[in-house]
Write a protein that holds these residues in place. Structure first.
Motif, PDB file in Angstrom:
ATOM      1  N   VAL C 232       0.691  -0.827   0.240  1.00 43.50           N
ATOM      2  CA  VAL C 232       0.341   0.104  -0.086  1.00 43.50           C
ATOM      3  C   VAL C 232       1.013   1.136   0.087  1.00 43.50           C
ATOM      4  N   LEU C 233       0.392   2.017  -1.070  1.00 41.90           N
ATOM      5  CA  LEU C 233       1.682   2.979  -1.216  1.00 41.90           C
ATOM      6  C   LEU C 233       0.463   4.479  -0.726  1.00 41.90           C
ATOM      7  N   TYR C 234       1.164   5.867   0.169  1.00 36.05           N
ATOM      8  CA  TYR C 234       0.414   6.460   0.626  1.00 36.05           C
ATOM      9  C   TYR C 234       1.691   8.013   0.479  1.00 36.05           C
ATOM     10  N   ALA C 235       1.351   8.877  -0.441  1.00 39.28           N
ATOM     11  CA  ALA C 235       2.368   9.501  -0.343  1.00 39.28           C
ATOM     12  C   ALA C 235       3.524   9.702  -1.052  1.00 39.28           C
ATOM     13  N   GLY C 236       3.901   8.297  -1.673  1.00 35.22           N
ATOM     14  CA  GLY C 236       5.052   8.185  -1.634  1.00 35.22           C
ATOM     15  C   GLY C 236       5.834   7.646  -0.978  1.00 35.22           C
ATOM     16  N   ARG C 237       5.168   6.994   0.325  1.00 30.66           N
ATOM     17  CA  ARG C 237       5.864   6.414   0.833  1.00 30.66           C
ATOM     18  C   ARG C 237       4.996   4.576   1.434  1.00 30.66           C
ATOM     19  N   LEU C 238       5.601   3.829   1.485  1.00 24.14           N
ATOM     20  CA  LEU C 238       5.129   2.293   1.665  1.00 24.14           C
ATOM     21  C   LEU C 238       4.429   2.206   3.086  1.00 24.14           C
ATOM     22  N   VAL C 239       3.502   1.491   2.992  1.00 24.92           N
ATOM     23  CA  VAL C 239       3.303   2.302   4.219  1.00 24.92           C
ATOM     24  C   VAL C 239       2.694   0.671   5.213  1.00 24.92           C
ATOM     25  N   GLU C 240       2.234  -0.290   4.417  1.00 28.43           N
ATOM     26  CA  GLU C 240       2.178  -1.353   4.521  1.00 28.43           C
ATOM     27  C   GLU C 240       2.454  -2.406   3.588  1.00 28.43           C
ATOM     28  N   THR C 241       2.847  -4.017   4.158  1.00 27.24           N
ATOM     29  CA  THR C 241       3.126  -4.379   3.136  1.00 27.24           C
ATOM     30  C   THR C 241       2.694  -6.166   3.559  1.00 27.24           C
ATOM     31  N   GLY C 242       2.405  -6.539   2.908  1.00 28.04           N
ATOM     32  CA  GLY C 242       2.198  -7.647   3.625  1.00 28.04           C
ATOM     33  C   GLY C 242       1.375  -9.177   2.631  1.00 28.04           C
TER      34      GLY C 242
END
Ligand SMILES: Nc1ncnc2c1ncn2[C@@H]1O[C@H](COP(=O)(O)OP(=O)(O)OP(=O)(O)O)[C@@H](O)[C@H]1O
Ligand SMILES: Nc1ncnc2c1ncn2[C@@H]1O[C@H](COP(=O)(O)OP(=O)(O)OP(=O)(O)O)[C@@H](O)[C@H]1O
Ligand SMILES: [Mg+2]
Ligand SMILES: [Mg+2]
Lengths: 304, 327, 333, 503, 328
Positions: C232-242
């Motif tokens: 999950v990408l938010y504002a250029g940052r990876l906020v969650e992955t799995g």
């Protein structure tokens, strides 16, 4: 494409201040326009007042004293003893006036027709575009030549001289409306299919109101580009018409008329009669064109 | 399809009729041919007689109708100035103008496309800046001045090229060509350059902006993402798409090349239609003027038709779908 | 092919021109690290402008003109590729990394038949004769489920329906049998029924060829149906992955949580939808600390000051100061 | 070959179909008249060796013809050809017929003698024959060219595209408006008499003056007939090029509409300022002809006080005296006429007919402005200018007048006589003096040369006193040529290449 | 063709709709524009975007319209708004033909798919939201601010241009404009398909709230079944311009009768991973050419029988709605 409304736009392109070429041309253009406006104040002579001319000054070279009259001319004197510098200032005035008025006329005509054609479509569109086809069949200088001929034929003889400039404006203006009409038509068709136009219709706006208040403002930027480039072209067309002998009257010369006169002295050594007006025309047209270029680039999101 | 083609041709014919009538009525204001046809020793009776002979005493629509009736039989009237059938004069003069127009058109097209592509892919380079500015100089100077300047430099100062005329020509059938002789080719250079320069810069600028636009399209990105070599992306994919709108403009330009030939031919004493037209105007030679304008319109209409067909050839999207996919 | 991940992105950042003063650049992708293994579909979700497309373009170095890779490493099949010269990268494109775009009409050259486009792509990558390339082109079409493929080679893109065009796009991306497929919103422009077919096709190809797929979308449902893992990408940052099920069932980051809750359900959950207030900030206007804090109901002072740490979460990782807290109430504040 | 260029082309090869300068110039290389003019305007034998009025009948001219002359196709020349050609030139379609209007009959009185019968004695008849070319009767009959080409009906006859004269050069090829090639006639009778060093001629019309000069400067042509005055120095300075000048038989002047009760183009209501002789005089002395000569014409003109060039019978130095420029007196005259504040008027001017025509008008605008006359200049192509004069719809105009007959009667007929069916067709001044008209008409049949000259002088007195026209100058003709070409300019602007030498 | 007597089994009773469509059909001339015209076959068959649609929307309810791209949803919306004239059939809104100036008088407003395109980029927000009022007369002071507040925007924004707003905010502006006309009927043409999920939720909630508070009647168009499910009281399914099924939302989603509806529902990807099955006949490609005869859906229908290819099924009453299928 289904691109979801992306937030904000990408960079809006270079501003005027960041492009030295555009800035320079704006400066040149402003200078020339000011010089044209201030011609009566700036010019050492009034080249339009034949009573002040001394034929004996004819062909005086730049920065030299005439052997008979002792007069000195910065940029020399032409075949009639007219100060070339003053003639250029006043010629610039006429060229700019003719060019701007012609473009204004062409733009007004083209924008109205294009707007009607693009918004109403149907037979209005068909008729306008056929008219544009017919118009294009007569390339600009031919149209101008014909209109010039007709106008000369139908204006009362006594008014011809005053009419000449207006006829010139009419001729160039009438031969130049097609690009405006085409672009505006295309843009208006695009705009008319946009939802804000539908919303305006649902708001109870009448057709003319939608055309004028909604569509017109949105199709003006390409018009601006065409108008600038058209201005340069109108000035050059005027010069060409003068070359063919149907331009501004020689007693009230435009830059084109000055060049026409001057070109017959190209081989005879009196280069200044041609060179200075031609350089002025070049500077003017170049400045306008460069500005048009910059405007186009700036208004075209693709090139950002 | 045939029906549409016919309709299109009929439409064009209507355009021609209107053009012809407008031209025909406008000429009446340019001057009275009779004044120029008779020498100084003429009398009022001579004038009246000639007027009746030429049918100039009839109303304009009648004159136009008569003119048209004869025109369809290939009789375009007789030049008041040269006293020869206009059709013959046109046939004689057309090769010179067409050759000039074709060569300058080719020059404009090839040069314009090449420079346009160059300035588009070398965006921001110094050479591009210089070329772009030079191209503006090209459109900022009146054609006649460029012509005279070229004569001055290349004919008078350098003495490399002839300053006027067509050089030696060769007759092939009813066509005189200057392309087959060395002097004819040399004579063609300056006028073709003068005439083509303006159009070349226009095409160059158009190609450039189209290239830039197309280069930003998705299919170019996709072509790159498929690993196609850059030249292929530029010249096969981008250029091909960029040229589609150029066709219309090039078509229009070809029309105006023929019209602008008036100026060039005057400067270079090129014995073509434009020179003939200018002479006709000076002399109020109505049959020649009318025929010239009709011819220009006809060429223009033909070019337009051709451009339309070319579009169909080039752009498959405009062709009626042969087989709409489906399942 | 090596055993490691087919694609490995290490702290990849992409900068774009900022909005403000001249020359200032902003990070549109900010230190993103993900891996994709062979035969795996990694779904990347995020709102418009989150940086999904830039991240994808960074893989093959095909960034838009004014965007640039400003940090990080890209490894493909065990080799680092981010600093390769253009000519070497070109050999990678199409051959090792295939790409599919969102707009299937815009991505095809309108003036060339699809057969010609396929043939030229094949000819660039495989040493085949003209007729063999054509043969191969027909096979590629057949592979993506286009009936009567040999007859279709002479078609122009506009003569095909949207679903067919996207199949052609996929065939083009796959004709040189790449190890990695990047699919940037391949179904957004399509109807649900067609979307289902295309997604099924992608899944089949991934399984049959052992191909790694990076599937970009903003549609959580598409990810849920197709992907093995999610980022999950938010504002250029990876906020969650799995793993996809873990993340969707028990989202750890408040943003993921909000996203999942905001989707209207077809099986009917009448009443109001949960909504995340505000909008995602554009690059350059991103707030200090955790970029999500202005929209986050859980935000504390700490979130406003310091960038969120990456923590392990249900089967993956999340970047949050307060991960896996349930939100107070999923309605507007 | 000698490459020769000028502004305009010949309109037809039919020698009787068009009475026009460039047409005649080409015809003179191929055809010959009975007699021609020499450099001073005197008559010189050509196909006729001598001529005189018949001692028995003053109404008959006897011409003795040259013997041993052949046409270019080899046919012999004799009196039958002359009778045929003159009759052809008199026929209805001929453009030359006015010149032979007084001829009532023609007879061949021997193989080499012809008699021309006129309606009463006509002393100036030989002068009218210098452009009437002689064709071969048999050739014309064989080629269906007996009738003159009907140029206004668009007929193209054999004689219009082919030529067979007795002249020094024969036609090789012709592409109208583009190129005409001539080569020397091996059977020319003048072999040994004339230089005949030019063997081939290529004639090209070049309209644009700059292009024409450029062609000469680059050596693409050897000879151009009209060098723009501003380029004279350039041509003269160019190594290997020379100028050939001669006073031309053409006078340039302004016409004033003095006859109309009111003028269209002026700004005074109900009055015609030009009707006042004082105004006309004021305008006359406001013009600075010297300045025009020096600046506009670069010395290539001869200021004059009369609308007749010196070649013309009736011209005197007294008439020719140039009025001194005197702005003060002119202003006083204006004031006395009641126009101390001046008035405005339009000047119609051609811009493609005479040397620097438009510039002359512009200069005049400046000079007249000095005495308060505000002139609006309307310059246009000759095709639009001349109708104004012919129709009398101009108030103030520029005109140039050449006198092919070298006699004042020609001027009076066209420019002074009241406008009627027969005469005064170029008199747009509105001047009408029945007494003077009678005197002019009488000139035609006056056989006593002295009495006739006296009458001419008398008429000139009236014309000058009225200040009917404002004479400016006689043009000077300038040819540019390679130094190798030995050929003097003549007032007719008619190069005859048989005289030319090459070295 | 026989149109079965429509039975409107809605709670509001039969034939009492604010919007009533009877046999509405709309054709477009599909011949190519521009030079292609030359080569076009003389008279291509007209494209039928909407075919013989009859329906009624009771006052105060939301009628959802679903269908794939090109099925004629937008065309139908524009017909109801009076922006297009039907080729045949009758449309009544509040008992009047919505054509021309009537639409404004009745109070019909629209919210469009692309919010950016539905706002004039050169007008200030304050002028945009009050345009329906300004078109009729003077704009009361403070109206713009009130409207902006009503849709959750800052009243200070009235002087800005639309460009300065995000997509969701732009859609709010468009909604504010619709509200300023005191509309009776709002046609929402895919109002959220250009928006992100998080923003979509905001806009959908706003529309629901306003509808509830103001008692608006709504024609809600979407290709997203979940959105329709969320918003609509009654749902019509459009396929190639024809209404193939209509029912109350709950019924339709719980028990779709038409194979097309079923196929659509099956194809929708679900968060739980249970969807995404395109229920198509094997090897078949969607976007079928229109069936010349019979049921429009039969070329794609899994359960089609011979009759489906030859006979067009009429829209007939079925439990809680209508369906056009021989087999339903
Ligand atoms: N060439 C560019 N120049 C400047 N900014 C850019 C450029 N390309 C992208 N951006 C910005 O970078 C951010 C991320 O863009 P990107 O295209 O990766 O988003 P995305 O997640 O793919 O969005 P979408 O779902 O709309 O495709 C956006 O804010 C965009 O405005
Ligand atoms: N102005 C028009 N001229 C010609 N054809 C049109 C026009 N408007 C719509 N159509 C055609 O009518 C059909 C229905 O179009 P419409 O826009 O109503 O579909 P839609 O269901 O709204 O699709 P989407 O989901 O893509 O918006 C399409 O085939 C379309 O091409
Ligand atoms: Mg993207
Ligand atoms: Mg739609």
């Amino acid at each position: 494409m289904m691109g979801r409304a992306a937030d904000g736009a990408i960079g809006r392109g270079q501003s005027l201040a960041r492009t030295p070429r555009a800035l320079l041309s704006l400066g040149v253009l402003a200078g020339l326009v000011l010089a044209a406006i201030g011609a009566p104040l700036l010019a050492p002579h009034d080249p339009f007042d034949p009573a002040t001319l001394d034929l004996m000054n004819g062909f005086t070279a730049p920065m030299t004293h005439n052997p008979y009259t002792g007069d000195l001319f910065w940029l020399g004197a032409d075949d009639q003893g007219r100060d070339v510098f003053s003639a250029i200032l006043f010629g610039l005035r006429i060229s700019l006036f003719v060019g701007m008025s012609a473009v204004a006329l062409a733009a007004m005509l083209g924008v109205s027709l294009g707007l009607l054609a693009g918004y109403l479509g149907g037979w209005v569109d068909g008729l306008t575009m056929r008219a544009a086809d017919v118009q294009l069949t007569f390339p600009a200088i031919l149209v101008a030549m014909l209109i010039f001929g007709v106008a000369k034929g139908i204006t009362p003889v006594a008014y011809r001289d005053e009419m000449a400039i207006w006829v010139l404006i009419l001729a160039i203006g009438l031969s130049d409306w097609v690009p405006f009409a085409r672009v505006v038509r295309g843009a208006a068709m695009v705009e008319a299919s946009r939802d804000y136009v539908l919303a305006a219709r649902l708001s109870g706006r009448s057709g003319p109101a939608i055309m004028l208040r909604h569509i017109l403002p949105n199709v003006l930027s390409p018009v601006l580009v065409i108008a600038t480039i058209g201005l340069a072209q109108a000035i050059v067309t005027e010069a060409t018409l003068s070359f063919l002998g149907i331009g501004a009257p020689p007693t009230q010369p435009s830059l084109g008329t000055l060049i026409r006169t001057g070109q017959s002295y190209l081989f005879s050594g009196e280069w200044w009669i041609l060179a200075f007006p031609a350089a002025t025309l070049l500077a003017l047209a170049l400045a306008v064109n460069l500005l048009g270029d910059w405007l186009r680039d700036r208004l075209n999101p693709v090139l950002q | 399809m045939r029906a549409h083609l016919i309709r299109r041709v009929l439409q064009s014919g209507l355009v021609l009729l209107v053009v012809g009538f407008v031209a025909f009525s406008m000429f009446r204001f340019v001057g009275d041919p009779v004044d120029n046809m008779l020498g100084p020793e003429r009398t009022q009776a001579d004038i009246a007689r000639l007027r009746t002979d030429l049918g100039l005493d009839r109303p304009i629509p009648v004159q136009y109708a008569r003119y048209l009736a004869q025109a369809v039989q290939g009789n375009l009237g007789v030049s008041y100035r040269l006293g020869r059938p206009v059709a013959d004069i046109l046939a004689e003069r057309a090769p010179a103008t067409l050759e000039l127009a074709a060569v300058s058109g080719l020059l404009a097209l090839v040069g314009g496309v090449a420079l346009g592509v160059l300035t588009a892919i070398r965006r921001g380079g110094i050479a591009t800046g210089v070329l772009m500015t030079l191209s503006l100089v090209g459109v900022s100077l009146p054609t006649f001045l460029i012509g005279i300047g070229l004569i001055y430099v290349f004919a008078i100062c350098l003495g490399w090229l002839p300053s006027f005329g067509r050089g030696d020509t060769v007759q092939i059938g009813g066509w005189t060509t200057g392309l087959l002789t060395a002097s004819g080719r040399r004579a063609l250079i300056l006028p073709a350059l003068t005439l083509g320069l303006y159009q070349m810069t226009l095409i160059m600028r158009l190609v450039r902006s189209q290239m830039l636009e197309v280069l930003s399209h998705d299919h170019i990105r996709f072509a790159r993402a498929r690993g196609l070599p850059e030249w292929r992306v530029l010249f096969r994919h981008a250029l091909q798409n960029a040229l589609v709108p150029v066709i219309t403009v090039a078509g229009l330009q070809l029309g105006s090349i023929i019209a602008f030939a008036i100026v060039t031919e005057t400067v270079f004493q090129w014995p073509g239609l434009g020179l003939m037209f200018i002479n006709a105007i000076r002399f109020v030679d109505i049959p020649v003027m009318a025929a010239y304008l009709m011819l220009i319109s006809a060429m223009f209409v033909a070019i337009n038709l051709l451009v339309d067909l070319l579009y169909l050839f080039i752009d498959p999207r405009l062709r009626p779908a042969q087989q709409r996919s489906g399942g | 092919m090596s055993v490691g991940p087919v694609l490995s992105l290490r702290d990849v950042s992409v900068s774009v021109p900022g909005r403000g003063a001249r020359g200032a650049r902003a990070l549109a992708v900010d230190r993103v690290s993900v891996d994709i293994a062979a035969g795996e579909v990694l779904g990347i979700v995020g709102e418009s402008g989150a940086g999904k497309s830039l991240l994808a373009s960074a893989v093959t170095g095909l960034l838009p003109p004014r965007a640039g890779l400003s940090g990080g490493e890209v490894w493909i099949a065990g080799a680092r590729v981010d600093h390769l010269p253009e000519a070497r990268l070109r050999r990678l494109r199409g051959r090792v990394v295939g790409t599919v775009f969102q707009d299937p009409l815009g991505a095809l050259n309108p003036l060339m038949t699809i057969g010609a486009q396929l043939a030229e792509t094949i000819a660039v990558h495989l040493p085949l004769s003209r007729s063999a390339a054509r043969q191969r082109a027909a096979e590629a079409l057949a592979e993506v489920g286009i009936p009567a493929p040999a007859d279709r080679l002479g078609c122009y893109p506009h003569e095909l329906s949207g679903g067919m065009r996207q199949r052609v796009g996929i065939a083009l991306a796959l004709c040189a049998a790449p190890a990695l497929l990047i699919a940037d919103e391949p179904t957004t422009a399509l109807d649900v029924s067609v979307q289902a077919q295309i997604l099924a096709l992608l899944k089949r190809l991934c399984r049959d060829r052992g191909m790694a797929v990076m599937l970009i979308t903003h549609d959580m449902g598409v990810i849920a149906e197709t992907a093995d893992r999610i980022a999950v990408l938010y504002a250029g940052r990876l906020v969650e992955t799995g793993p996809v099920r873990d993340v969707l069932d028990t989202p750890c980051h408040p943003y993921t949580d909000g996203l999942v809750a905001a989707v209207p359900r077809i099986d009917g959950r009448p009443g109001r939808l949960a909504q995340i207030p505000g909008a995602m900030p554009p690059p350059g206007a991103r707030p200090a600390g955790c970029a999500f804090h202005p929209r986050c109901a859980l935000a504390r002072d700490r979130c406003r000051k310091d960038p969120a740490p990456e923590v392990a979460a249900a089967g993956g990782r999340a970047a949050c100061w307060f991960p896996c807290r349930s939100l107070p109430a999923r309605t507007d504040p | 070959p000698l490459r020769w260029a000028r502004a305009g082309d010949s309109l037809t090869l039919d020698p009787h179909a068009k009475n026009e300068g460039p047409t005649h110039t080409l015809a003179h290389q191929i055809y010959e008249p009975l007699l021609i003019r020499d450099a001073s305007g005197g008559l010189e034998p050509a196909l006729a060796t001598d001529w005189a009025p018949s001692p028995q009948d003053p109404g008959v001219w006897v011409f003795n013809l040259r013997q041993g002359v052949t046409f270019q196709d080899g046919a012999a020349f004799d009196s039958a050809d002359v009778v045929f050609s003159l009759n052809r030139a008199r026929s209805g379609r001929s453009d030359m017929k006015e010149l032979l209007a007084s001829v009532t009959g023609l007879r061949a009185t021997g193989p080499y003698q012809v008699e021309i019968v006129t309606e009463g004695p006509n002393p100036i008849l030989p002068g009218n024959l210098t452009n009437i070319f002689i064709m071969d009767e048999d050739w014309a009959r064989a080629n269906d060219a007996v009738e003159v080409q009907n140029i206004s009906a668009g007929e193209v006859s054999f004689a219009a595209t082919h030529a067979n004269g007795t002249g020094p050069y024969s036609l090789v090829s012709r592409d109208p408006d583009v190129k005409t090639v001539l080569t020397q006639n091996p059977g020319y009778w003048g072999r040994g008499t004339f230089a005949l060093q030019v063997t081939d001629i290529v004639f090209t019309p070049i309209q644009n003056p700059a292009t024409r000069v450029a062609a000469l400067l680059t050596g693409e042509v050897d000879f151009i007939q009209d060098v723009p005055v501003q380029d004279l120095n350039r041509v003269a300075a160019e190594p290997g090029l020379e100028l050939r000048s001669a006073p031309q038989n053409r006078v340039i002047f302004f016409g004033l509409n003095m006859g109309a009760p009111d003028l269209q183009s002026d700004d005074v209501e109900g009055v015609n300022p030009l009707a006042d002789a004082r105004v006309r005089q004021a305008m006359n002395i406001a013009l600075n002809r010297d300045a025009i000569r020096q600046v506009v014409m670069r010395g290539q003109s001869r200021p004059t006080g009369v609308i007749a060039p010196p070649f013309v019978n009736g011209w005197t130095a007294e008439l020719d005296r140039v009025p001194a420029t005197d702005v003060t007196r002119a202003k006083a005259l204006m004031a006395r006429a009641g126009f101390e504040d001046g008035f405005a008027i339009r000047l119609d001017c051609p811009n493609d007919r005479y040397v620097n025509d438009e510039a002359i008008c512009q200069a005049a605008v400046g000079m007249l402005a000095q005495i308060g006359i505000s002139v609006a200049l309307d310059a246009k192509p000759k095709a639009q200018h001349f109708p104004l004069i012919a129709n009398g719809t101009t108030d103030f105009y520029l005109l140039g007048w050449g006198v092919p007959t070298y006699d004042s009667e020609y001027i009076f007929n066209f420019l002074i006589h009241s406008r009627d069916d027969m005469r005064g067709s170029w008199n747009a001044t509105g001047y009408s003096n029945p007494d003077l008209d009678a005197k002019i008409e009488a000139l035609a049949s006056e056989t006593d040369m002295d009495a006739r000259n006296a009458a001419i002088a008398e008429i000139w007195q009236v014309v000058q006193a009225e200040t009917l026209y404002l004479p400016i100058h006689d043009q000077v003709l300038n040819w540019g040529a390679t130094a190798k070409l030995g050929l003097a300019a003549n007032p007719e602007d008619l190069p005859r290449f048989k005289y030319a030498t090459l070295n | 063709m026989l149109v079965s007597v429509p039975v409107f089994a809605s709670a509001d009773g039969p034939m009492t709709g604010l919007v009533r469509l009877t046999g509405v059909t709309r054709h477009f001339d599909p011949s190519p524009r521009g030079p292609g015209r030359i080569l076009a076959r003389p008279r291509p068959a007209p494209l039928t975007a909407v075919a013989d649609v009859s329906l009624s929307i009771p006052e105060g309810t939301v009628y959802g319209l679903v269908g794939e791209s090109g099925s004629g949803k937008s065309t139908l919306g524009r017909l109801v708004a009076g922006l297009l004239a039907p080729s045949s059939g009758r449309i009544e809104v509040a008992g009047r033909d919505p054509q021309g100036a009537n639409a404004a008088a009745i109070g019909i407003q629209m919210i469009f798919q692309d919010p950016a395109a539905s706002l004039n980029p050169r007008w200030r927000v304050g002028d945009i939201v009050t345009e329906p009022v300004a078109a009729r007369g003077r704009v009361p002071r403070g109206l713009a601010e009130r409207l902006l507040v009503q849709v959750g925007l800052d009243p200070a924004d009235r002087g800005k241009f639309p460009r300065a707003f995000s997509g969701g905010q732009q859609q709010r502006i468009a909604i504010a404009r619709a509200l300023s006309a005191n509309p009776r009927l709002v046609i929402c043409d895919e109002p959220t398909s250009a928006l992100d999920v998080s923003v979509q939720a905001q806009v959908l909630n706003l529309i629901s709230d306003l509808r509830r508070d103001l008692g608006l009647t709504c024609l809600f168009i979407s290709h997203d079944l979940a959105v329709i499910r969320h918003m609509a009281d009654r749902v019509g399914v459009l396929y190639q311009g024809r209404l193939v099924e209509e029912a109350a939302a709950g019924t339709l989603f719980a028990a779709p009768r038409h194979p097309y509806t079923r196929m659509l529902l099956d194809a929708v990807p679900r968060l739980d991973g249970g969807g995404g099955r395109a229920g198509l006949r094997a090897g078949d490609i969607p976007d079928a050419v229109p069936a010349p005869t019979g049921c429009v859906f039969h070329p794609r229908c899994r359960v089609a029988v011979a009759r489906c290819a030859s006979e067009r099924p009429a829209l007939r009453a079925a439990a809680c709605g209508r369906v056009a299928c021989h087999l339903a």
